[in-house]
Design an enzyme around this catalytic site. Structure first.
Site, PDB file in Angstrom:
ATOM      1  N   GLU A 172      64.478 -47.881  78.192  1.00 44.86           N
ATOM      2  CA  GLU A 172      64.142 -48.160  79.596  1.00 44.86           C
ATOM      3  C   GLU A 172      65.406 -48.228  80.451  1.00 44.86           C
ATOM      4  OE1 GLU A 172      63.599 -52.049  81.204  1.00 44.86           O
ATOM      5  OE2 GLU A 172      63.349 -52.935  79.212  1.00 44.86           O
TER       6      GLU A 172
ATOM      7  N   LYS B  39      60.944 -63.015  76.513  1.00 44.19           N
ATOM      8  CA  LYS B  39      61.961 -63.943  76.963  1.00 44.19           C
ATOM      9  C   LYS B  39      61.429 -65.366  77.039  1.00 44.19           C
ATOM     10  CE  LYS B  39      62.671 -60.626  79.593  1.00 44.19           C
ATOM     11  NZ  LYS B  39      62.645 -59.768  80.705  1.00 44.19           N
TER      12      LYS B  39
END
Ligand code: PSU
Ligand code: MN
Length: 304
Positions: free
Chosen positions: A26, A160
């Site tokens: 990405e 995360k």
């Protein structure tokens, strides 16, 4: 009818012509996830890691309206240095292309582009998920729905710890996304090896992961897999050291009214400052680790 061509880098075009394994990467992590120059350095190291593992890296972005699968080093450098790059998820991809703008792909948009290019495996740092306080803000990353929709296996170090991980796992279950921890029982928490939550599934080898990917396609089930690869032990930051820092960053985001797309980049930037850059070192180590595993899965998928 609107038309578009994918612009392949010479390296990716060559790999495709010869049926060699390719790993999608990405670009939001480059433009919105890390500061310059570490973002460029990391992007180059991640690509090198994929090559060292005998696969071809395909970093994905939209440059002046054109969808690129694989960037040349000149393009990579320009992207890493540019300032107003759009952060593109599923909702933004077509708009940015139609307007001839430049945009970086999130996990969701990278999956869409990878699938269009016939690439089945994608390595990143961490996926987006359900944000803390989502019961009020409704902030749930489009990455989760994309995993349910688009048949790409995504290798990430879990999600995360700035997210609400129990809710993230619940949504993934609801959406029917296999969450596979690599080599351990626990779901990893990005900067830390364990989130304290069990992962729904566990696998030990790239081959098993590739087999499950193929079986999903054979069953005609839409969507991909989330492969949750824990950060290497030497690079991890203990969850209890990070907890107060994450809480502070989140409180600042709330106080400053940071919303929507800006939340993740804001939190990552504050955590970088508050850990004196230690969070970034861990981030780099885990992305490299994910690139290696993704290359192994891509190998297995192309070896049949
Ligand atoms: N992982 C990182 N840094 C990042 C991201 C992931 O280490 O910047 C990006 C990814 O592109 C992911 C996005 O898809 O954050 C999620 O953003 P949101 O929560 O707005 O969907
Ligand atoms: Mn969001």
């Amino acid at each position: 009818m609107a038309q578009f061509d994918i612009s392949y880098s010479p390296e990716v075009a060559d790999a495709q012509a010869n049926g060699r394994p390719i790993v999608a990467l990405e670009s939001t992590i480059i433009t919105h996830g890390m500061p310059y120059p570490q973002n460029l350095e990391t992007a180059r190291r991640v690509e090198a890691e994929v090559r060292d593992a005998s696969a071809t890296p395909a970093t994905i972005a939209v440059l002046d309206g054109k969808l690129h699968v694989g960037l040349t080093d000149v393009e990579l450098e320009a992207l890493a240095k540019s300032r107003d790059v759009a952060k593109m998820s599923r909702a933004d991809l077509a708009v940015v292309m139609a307007q001839g703008r430049t945009g970086a792909t999130t996990v969701a948009a990278t999956m869409i582009a990878a699938h269009l290019a016939g690439i089945s495996v994608f390595a990143t740092g961490g996926i987006g998920g359900v944000h803390k306080g989502a019961e009020l803000s409704f902030d749930i990353s489009a990455d989760l729905r994309e995993l349910a929709h688009t048949p790409v296996s995504v290798v990430a170090a879990g999600a995360k710890a700035i997210l609400d991980l129990p809710k993230t796992l619940e949504v993934l279950e609801t959406l029917g996304v296999p969450v596979i921890a690599y080599g351990q029982d626990d779901f990893p928490a990005f900067w830390s090896r364990s989130s304290g939550l069990g992962a729904p599934l566990r696998m030990e080898t790239a081959q098993e992961i590739a087999n499950a990917h193929r079986m999903r396609a054979a069953l005609d089930l839409p969507g991909g897999q989330l492969v949750a690869n824990p950060i290497p032990a030497a690079a991890e930051i203990a969850a209890e050291d990070l907890a107060p820092i994450i809480a502070q960053a989140q409180a600042e985001a709330d106080a400053q009214g940071i919303l929507g797309k800006d939340v993740t980049p804001f939190l990552l930037g504050r955590i970088f400052d508050l850990t004196d850059g230690k969070s970034l070192e861990a981030n780099i180590a885990l992305v490299l680790n994910n690139a290696r595993l993704a290359a192994g899965i891509a190998q297995e998928l192309s070896s049949r």
